[in-house]
Design a protein around this motif. Sequence first.
Motif, PDB file in Angstrom:
ATOM      1  N   PRO A 337       0.851  -1.167   0.027  1.00  0.00           N
ATOM      2  CA  PRO A 337       0.148   0.285  -0.761  1.00  0.00           C
ATOM      3  C   PRO A 337       0.423   1.703   0.342  1.00  0.00           C
ATOM      4  N   TRP A 338       1.724   1.141   0.710  1.00  0.00           N
ATOM      5  CA  TRP A 338       2.790   2.541   1.005  1.00  0.00           C
ATOM      6  C   TRP A 338       3.112   2.931  -0.499  1.00  0.00           C
ATOM      7  N   GLU A 339       3.319   1.813  -1.892  1.00  0.00           N
ATOM      8  CA  GLU A 339       4.630   1.981  -2.638  1.00  0.00           C
ATOM      9  C   GLU A 339       3.202   2.393  -3.851  1.00  0.00           C
ATOM     10  N   LEU A 340       1.717   1.435  -3.387  1.00  0.00           N
ATOM     11  CA  LEU A 340       0.782   1.740  -4.461  1.00  0.00           C
ATOM     12  C   LEU A 340       0.675   2.769  -4.353  1.00  0.00           C
ATOM     13  N   ASN A 341       0.207   3.350  -3.062  1.00  0.00           N
ATOM     14  CA  ASN A 341      -0.872   5.089  -2.800  1.00  0.00           C
ATOM     15  C   ASN A 341      -0.349   5.482  -3.826  1.00  0.00           C
ATOM     16  N   PRO A 342       1.284   6.323  -3.121  1.00  0.00           N
ATOM     17  CA  PRO A 342       1.759   7.154  -3.812  1.00  0.00           C
ATOM     18  C   PRO A 342       1.174   7.836  -5.790  1.00  0.00           C
ATOM     19  N   ILE A 343       2.077   6.396  -6.204  1.00  0.00           N
ATOM     20  CA  ILE A 343       1.681   5.977  -7.428  1.00  0.00           C
ATOM     21  C   ILE A 343       0.374   6.840  -7.874  1.00  0.00           C
ATOM     22  N   LEU A 344      -1.220   6.354  -6.957  1.00  0.00           N
ATOM     23  CA  LEU A 344      -2.739   6.328  -7.923  1.00  0.00           C
ATOM     24  C   LEU A 344      -2.311   7.249  -7.572  1.00  0.00           C
ATOM     25  N   THR A 345      -2.385   8.757  -6.358  1.00  0.00           N
ATOM     26  CA  THR A 345      -2.212   9.636  -6.593  1.00  0.00           C
ATOM     27  C   THR A 345      -2.079  10.573  -7.188  1.00  0.00           C
ATOM     28  N   ILE A 346      -0.698  10.246  -7.907  1.00  0.00           N
ATOM     29  CA  ILE A 346       0.158  11.081  -8.916  1.00  0.00           C
ATOM     30  C   ILE A 346      -1.015  10.555 -10.504  1.00  0.00           C
ATOM     31  N   LEU A 347      -0.651   9.417 -10.313  1.00  0.00           N
ATOM     32  CA  LEU A 347      -2.195   9.569 -11.476  1.00  0.00           C
ATOM     33  C   LEU A 347      -3.229  10.047 -11.899  1.00  0.00           C
ATOM     34  N   GLU A 348      -3.157  10.419 -10.369  1.00  0.00           N
ATOM     35  CA  GLU A 348      -5.048  11.050 -10.780  1.00  0.00           C
ATOM     36  C   GLU A 348      -4.776  12.654 -10.564  1.00  0.00           C
ATOM     37  N   ILE A 349      -3.341  13.050 -10.361  1.00  0.00           N
ATOM     38  CA  ILE A 349      -3.405  14.564 -10.276  1.00  0.00           C
ATOM     39  C   ILE A 349      -2.444  14.695 -11.879  1.00  0.00           C
ATOM     40  N   LYS A 350      -1.953  13.640 -12.214  1.00  0.00           N
ATOM     41  CA  LYS A 350      -1.762  13.944 -13.775  1.00  0.00           C
ATOM     42  C   LYS A 350      -3.172  13.142 -14.704  1.00  0.00           C
ATOM     43  N   GLY A 351      -3.944  13.496 -14.560  1.00  0.00           N
ATOM     44  CA  GLY A 351      -5.025  13.526 -15.057  1.00  0.00           C
ATOM     45  C   GLY A 351      -5.222  11.979 -15.957  1.00  0.00           C
ATOM     46  N   TYR A 352      -4.220  11.053 -15.419  1.00  0.00           N
ATOM     47  CA  TYR A 352      -4.824   9.850 -16.364  1.00  0.00           C
ATOM     48  C   TYR A 352      -6.088   9.109 -15.488  1.00  0.00           C
ATOM     49  N   ILE A 353      -5.966   9.150 -14.680  1.00  0.00           N
ATOM     50  CA  ILE A 353      -7.294   7.897 -13.513  1.00  0.00           C
ATOM     51  C   ILE A 353      -7.923   8.566 -13.113  1.00  0.00           C
ATOM     52  N   ILE A 354      -9.139   8.174 -12.438  1.00  0.00           N
ATOM     53  CA  ILE A 354     -10.070   8.550 -11.342  1.00  0.00           C
ATOM     54  C   ILE A 354     -10.634   7.792 -10.414  1.00  0.00           C
ATOM     55  N   GLN A 355     -11.183   8.498  -9.198  1.00  0.00           N
ATOM     56  CA  GLN A 355     -11.369   7.635  -9.088  1.00  0.00           C
ATOM     57  C   GLN A 355     -13.217   7.240  -8.659  1.00  0.00           C
ATOM     58  N   ILE A 356     -13.708   6.470  -8.915  1.00  0.00           N
ATOM     59  CA  ILE A 356     -15.022   6.032  -8.632  1.00  0.00           C
ATOM     60  C   ILE A 356     -15.454   5.110  -7.933  1.00  0.00           C
ATOM     61  N   SER A 357     -16.790   5.434  -7.552  1.00  0.00           N
ATOM     62  CA  SER A 357     -17.389   4.283  -5.585  1.00  0.00           C
ATOM     63  C   SER A 357     -16.868   3.558  -5.411  1.00  0.00           C
ATOM     64  N   GLY A 358     -16.545   3.089  -3.940  1.00  0.00           N
ATOM     65  CA  GLY A 358     -15.559   2.038  -3.684  1.00  0.00           C
ATOM     66  C   GLY A 358     -14.724   1.730  -4.056  1.00  0.00           C
ATOM     67  N   LYS A 359     -13.518   2.451  -3.941  1.00  0.00           N
ATOM     68  CA  LYS A 359     -12.102   3.207  -4.368  1.00  0.00           C
ATOM     69  C   LYS A 359     -11.522   1.365  -5.429  1.00  0.00           C
ATOM     70  N   THR A 360     -12.564   2.218  -6.658  1.00  0.00           N
ATOM     71  CA  THR A 360     -12.625   1.210  -7.788  1.00  0.00           C
ATOM     72  C   THR A 360     -11.413   2.592  -8.572  1.00  0.00           C
ATOM     73  N   PHE A 361     -10.635   2.140  -9.548  1.00  0.00           N
ATOM     74  CA  PHE A 361     -10.368   3.299 -10.318  1.00  0.00           C
ATOM     75  C   PHE A 361     -10.245   2.746 -11.614  1.00  0.00           C
ATOM     76  N   THR A 362     -10.433   3.804 -12.534  1.00  0.00           N
ATOM     77  CA  THR A 362     -10.896   4.191 -13.982  1.00  0.00           C
ATOM     78  C   THR A 362      -9.727   4.568 -14.577  1.00  0.00           C
ATOM     79  N   VAL A 363      -9.905   5.138 -16.143  1.00  0.00           N
ATOM     80  CA  VAL A 363      -9.703   5.671 -16.612  1.00  0.00           C
ATOM     81  C   VAL A 363     -10.436   7.140 -17.127  1.00  0.00           C
ATOM     82  N   PRO A 364     -10.069   8.639 -17.192  1.00  0.00           N
ATOM     83  CA  PRO A 364     -11.524   9.375 -17.231  1.00  0.00           C
ATOM     84  C   PRO A 364     -11.946   8.918 -19.082  1.00  0.00           C
ATOM     85  N   LYS A 365     -12.978   9.323 -19.315  1.00  0.00           N
ATOM     86  CA  LYS A 365     -13.518   8.541 -20.810  1.00  0.00           C
ATOM     87  C   LYS A 365     -13.371  10.170 -22.010  1.00  0.00           C
TER      88      LYS A 365
END
Length: 365
Positions: A337-365
């Motif tokens: 978790p301490w390795e993956l969570n920062p990567i997810l944060t970065i990908l969200e900030i860069k706009g490559y992924i978004i978080q939808i309900s229930g801690k599920t991740f996908t790419v923006p349409k």
Amino acid sequence: MELKERNILIWLSHIEGISNKDIEKLIKYFNTLDELWTADVRHIKNALGNRGIIIEKIIKNRNREFFSKVFKNIDKYVIECLTIYDENYPEKLRNIYDPPYVIYMKGNKEYLNIPLIAIVGARKCTAYGKWAAYQFSKELAQWGIGTISGLALGIDTNSHKGALDGTGNTVGVLGCGLDQCYPASNERLMSTMIENGCVLSEYPLGMPPLKHHFPARNRIISALSDGVIVIEASEKSGALITVEYALDQGKDIYALPGNINSLQSKGTNRLIRDGAKILLDIEDVIESLKYRYSISKKQIEKSTQEELSPLEKRVYEIIRRNPIHIDLLYNETRLHPWELNPILTILEIKGYIIQISGKTFTVPK
């Protein structure tokens, strides 16, 4: 090599153990520094007082053999020297408190005259900090604004890399002689910087990276900059020394807000509380520079392959295939978790992924 004043100053800076204060006293005592070459010992003692060991070393090395050796070594390493007596000595440095009397440099000195922003912070930084240093310096490069930092691990390294990857220029200020690279792991980066910017030091060739050199070199980083960005810093970080120098020199301070529970954000959050400008977007810095420089943004094509690290690309490709819950993502990536969570944060900030309900991740349409 002639025994003229600037060359005497370069020779003097190679005397082992001599300080800026010693050089200042000698300059003030003698009408011109070239008088030192033939001065009686009593005059040197009058100038330096109880600095007996330094006086002995000046006398011992006051000969043509040592003088010639200094300049042969400078030629060997293709070093350019700028002294405070030279017309092309950087004006940003000339009038600061305790200016370096000699600057040793490799690269193009013209990059000292372009708009420069210092990006500083922790050596032991988070993934978020690495991304921010890289991204902000890359965005500055797209505006023709260079970055300046200290070539240390962590924030410094990533700020230099971001500027270079943004086809920009970057300046590194070392805490040792230019015949060595500290840390050694940045040797290739240093070589690239010499081709696309410059590296410099106030320390002569052969000088090792001593602990007290690093706080001192920070005054040069801040002085040559047009503002200082602090990415991540603990409450006792060396980056805060750069801030102190910058404030004394009248520079703008920008701080990146961070997690209040992160030790690496304690210093930056405190800076914001104490009045530093909060950095949310590089436009915050650009706007202040537009009043002093004529700058405009370059047209640069954005590429996912260039912008993401190998690990970020791997996580992004998994999420891109199908929406995925974070627990399944831990299993598939085999990251903690301490390795993956920062990567997810970065990908969200860069706009490559978004978080939808229930801690599920996908790419923006």
